[in-house]
Design an enzyme around this catalytic site. Structure first.
Site, PDB file in Angstrom:
ATOM      1  N   HIS A 178      -1.075  -3.256   8.307  1.00 28.16           N
ATOM      2  CA  HIS A 178      -2.842  -3.137   7.880  1.00 28.16           C
ATOM      3  C   HIS A 178      -3.032  -4.245   6.292  1.00 28.16           C
ATOM      4  O   HIS A 178      -3.459  -4.077   6.181  1.00 28.16           O
ATOM      5  CB  HIS A 178      -2.588  -1.659   7.307  1.00 28.16           C
ATOM      6  CG  HIS A 178      -3.139  -0.693   8.097  1.00 28.16           C
ATOM      7  ND1 HIS A 178      -3.628   0.536   8.834  1.00 28.16           N
ATOM      8  CD2 HIS A 178      -1.667   0.437   9.421  1.00 28.16           C
ATOM      9  CE1 HIS A 178      -3.026   1.170   9.763  1.00 28.16           C
ATOM     10  NE2 HIS A 178      -1.921   0.639  10.012  1.00 28.16           N
ATOM     11  N   ASP A 386      -6.780  -9.459   1.013  1.00 25.06           N
ATOM     12  CA  ASP A 386      -6.980  -7.723   1.017  1.00 25.06           C
ATOM     13  C   ASP A 386      -6.692  -7.578   2.624  1.00 25.06           C
ATOM     14  O   ASP A 386      -7.453  -8.433   3.516  1.00 25.06           O
ATOM     15  CB  ASP A 386      -8.572  -6.895   0.506  1.00 25.06           C
ATOM     16  CG  ASP A 386      -8.068  -5.406   0.323  1.00 25.06           C
ATOM     17  OD1 ASP A 386      -7.450  -5.099   0.886  1.00 25.06           O
ATOM     18  OD2 ASP A 386      -9.192  -5.126  -0.426  1.00 25.06           O
TER      19      ASP A 386
HETATM   20  O1  F6P Z   1      -3.146  -0.843   2.187  1.00 28.00           O
HETATM   21  C1  F6P Z   1      -1.953  -0.554   2.534  1.00 28.00           C
HETATM   22  C2  F6P Z   1      -1.404   0.750   1.844  1.00 28.00           C
HETATM   23  O2  F6P Z   1      -0.535   0.953   2.412  1.00 28.00           O
HETATM   24  C3  F6P Z   1      -2.275   1.410   3.198  1.00 28.00           C
HETATM   25  O3  F6P Z   1      -2.094   1.281   4.556  1.00 28.00           O
HETATM   26  C4  F6P Z   1      -2.084   2.585   2.348  1.00 28.00           C
HETATM   27  O4  F6P Z   1      -3.413   3.496   2.800  1.00 28.00           O
HETATM   28  C5  F6P Z   1      -2.037   2.033   1.158  1.00 28.00           C
HETATM   29  O5  F6P Z   1      -1.583   0.835   0.800  1.00 28.00           O
HETATM   30  C6  F6P Z   1      -1.211   3.770   0.335  1.00 28.00           C
HETATM   31  O6  F6P Z   1       0.181   2.678  -0.708  1.00 28.00           O
HETATM   32  P1  F6P Z   1       0.821   4.223  -1.038  1.00 28.00           P
HETATM   33  O7  F6P Z   1       1.678   4.489   0.367  1.00 28.00           O
HETATM   34  O8  F6P Z   1       1.661   2.977  -1.488  1.00 28.00           O
HETATM   35  O9  F6P Z   1       0.584   5.130  -1.760  1.00 28.00           O
END
Ligand code: F6P
Length: 481
Positions: A178, A386
């Site tokens: 992602h 991003d």
């Molecule tokens: O953008 C990367 C990401 O892992 C997303 O896929 C996810 O929604 C977001 O970061 C949330 O981050 P965390 O799980 O660290 O709260």
């Protein structure tokens, strides 16, 4: 997806994914729900775009999701939410520190985002990362039905594909990253660079957000492991691993429906009224992450107020900064810097009862976010880097009035598709200021034309299409040995 989630303890049978007629199992660091003592059910929706993108897909096709509840040392039993079976993987408090906050978010995250901050490389942390990845792989090996499709997500789980293939060669394994995949010059700093590439090459298909990510991965694989890539396929002794580009998206119809609801309309007018009915609302919605360029846009706003190009009596800014990864020092520093900036700008340009920046360090519900998107006349999405940025797509989908302007960084994956945005290099402070003024002053006719282009694009390439394309490529014969 609303934030109202009612889990049941009865997992349903793993059901086949609709178009492929094969069982599907998703693995991601987080389950789509996390523990929350403040809700009646004890659960709330997990943060971030990954969950919002994947849950609708799995809901419609049926399947299982393997991941963490967000609570250390949680031995939760399998349960289900909205017809999706959830299979928790326990992660200890020490592993949260080493695997999640350490390798994932203090090592890989900054490195994969252009090395915007110094990465930590620590072999103790790496052992924990490996152990957690092994745990995910053995859980998947235990629960995946014969001949299932396993789709693994994101930078926390890059070793899972190869371990899983050894345990269960009958499975079809896909991986989607992602976030950006860095160029060799940065990736090669990683002490565990070969292990990560070997891990990902355990897949039948590795997917990226942008062509550059796919090209960087193929180049790293060739350079580090001396494998050969031809037309997006790497031939290995055991199987063929394909590499592809699949820009992720949102559930356009769901956002549109929420935006059209009476409750949203009411909330949108309340928000405008509470902000003092300004002519222009500038909006930022981000996790409070140093990659998102929140400081850049605040500084640009500051400069425009200072020069008089933006009139604080006409315009206000709303910045939602969702708390995230608060134990990691880079995030604490970023928060301090942003809050200081907000304080300084408000101190100079606000009037009594009318702050020029409304700053919320809070997690808002999805309903509130949609209402805010509708209220926002100019959306500022200005990351340094991003993977995609789904906020940009959500903003377009929520603007059912056909109005509104998106200012979008060229360094967000979304910039490849959302060419009707005001695209900007956010490192160029004058360019960013000009982009904001252009958006604020844009003529209604142009705003509507651009918004129509944005909305058509997001509708055409929605999350279901993304999942269908990935899965169709995953089972396509040329990706199999
Ligand atoms: O953008 C990367 C990401 O892992 C997303 O896929 C996810 O929604 C977001 O970061 C949330 O981050 P965390 O799980 O660290 O709260």
């Amino acid at each position: 997806m609303t934030d109202e989630l009612t889990p049941t303890t009865q997992p349903s049978q793993v059901s086949p994914s609709a178009p492929l007629n094969r069982p599907i199992v998703i693995a991601a660091n987080r389950l789509p729900v996390m523990r929350d003592d403040n809700t009646e059910s004890g659960w709330t929706a997990s943060p971030g775009g990954l969950v919002r993108a994947l849950l609708p897909m799995l809901r419609s096709s049926g399947g299982t999701w393997v991941g963490w509840t967000g609570e250390p040392d949680d031995n939760a039993e399998p349960f289900s939410v909205d017809g999706v079976d959830l299979h928790p993987v326990p992660i200890s408090a020490e592993e949260v520190l080493l695997y999640y906050e350490g390798v994932s978010n203090d090592g890989l995250w900054p490195l994969y985002h252009d090395a915007l901050r110094e990465s930590t490389y620590d072999s103790l942390q790496w052992n924990a990362y490996r152990n957690v990845n092994e745990r995910f792989a053995s859980t998947l090996a235990d629960i995946a039905p014969a001949n299932a499709i396993v789709w693994i997500h994101d930078y926390h789980l890059q070793l899972v594909p190869a371990i899983l293939r050894r345990l269960r060669p009958d499975l079809t394994i896909g991986f989607f990253l992602h976030i950006p995949f860095p160029p060799y010059e940065l990736f090669s700093r990683l002490p565990w660079r070969n292990e990560i590439i070997e891990g990902l090459l355990g897949c039948d298909l590795v997917g990226f957000q942008r062509p550059m990510g796919a090209a960087n991965f193929a180049a790293c694989a060739q350079q580090l492991l001396e494998v050969e890539e031809h037309n997006g396929v790497i031939k290995l002794p055991t199987h063929h691993a394909s590499v592809g580009v699949f820009p992720i998206s949102i559930d356009f119809a769901e956002v549109e429906e929420m935006a059209a609801g009476r409750a949203t309309r009411k909330l949108t007018s309340q928000i405008r009224a509470r902000l003092g009915d300004p002519e222009v609302i500038l909006l930022g919605v981000d996790r409070l992450d140093y990659t998102k360029g929140i400081g850049l846009r605040l500084r640009a706003f500051d400069a425009l107020l200072e020069s008089g190009e933006i009139d604080p009596e006409r315009c206000v800014m709303v910045q939602v900064a969702t708390p995230t990864r608060e134990a990691v020092e880079h995030y604490q520093d970023e928060r301090r810097e942003i809050e200081q900036l907000v304080g300084e700008i408000n101190g100079r340009f606000s009037r009594i009862g009318l702050p020029v920046i409304h700053y919320l360090y809070q997690t808002l519900s999805y309903d509130e976010l949609i209402a805010l998107y509708r209220a926002g006349d100019v959306m500022l999405v200005t990351p340094f880097r991003d993977g995609m940025n789904l906020v940009a797509k959500e903003y377009a989908a929520a603007h059912i009035d056909g109005d509104g302007v998106l200012v979008l960084s060229e360094f967000a994956g979304a910039a490849d598709e959302l060419t009707d945005a005001v695209l900007v290099n956010p490192h160029d402070d004058r360019a960013l200021q000009r982009a904001i003024v252009t958006a604020v002053e844009m003529h209604r006719h142009e705003r509507r034309q651009r918004m129509s282009g944005l909305r058509q694009q997001v509708q055409r390439m929605d999350v279901q299409g993304w999942a269908d394309r990935f899965l169709a490529n995953l089972v396509a014969p040329n990706s199999r040995s």
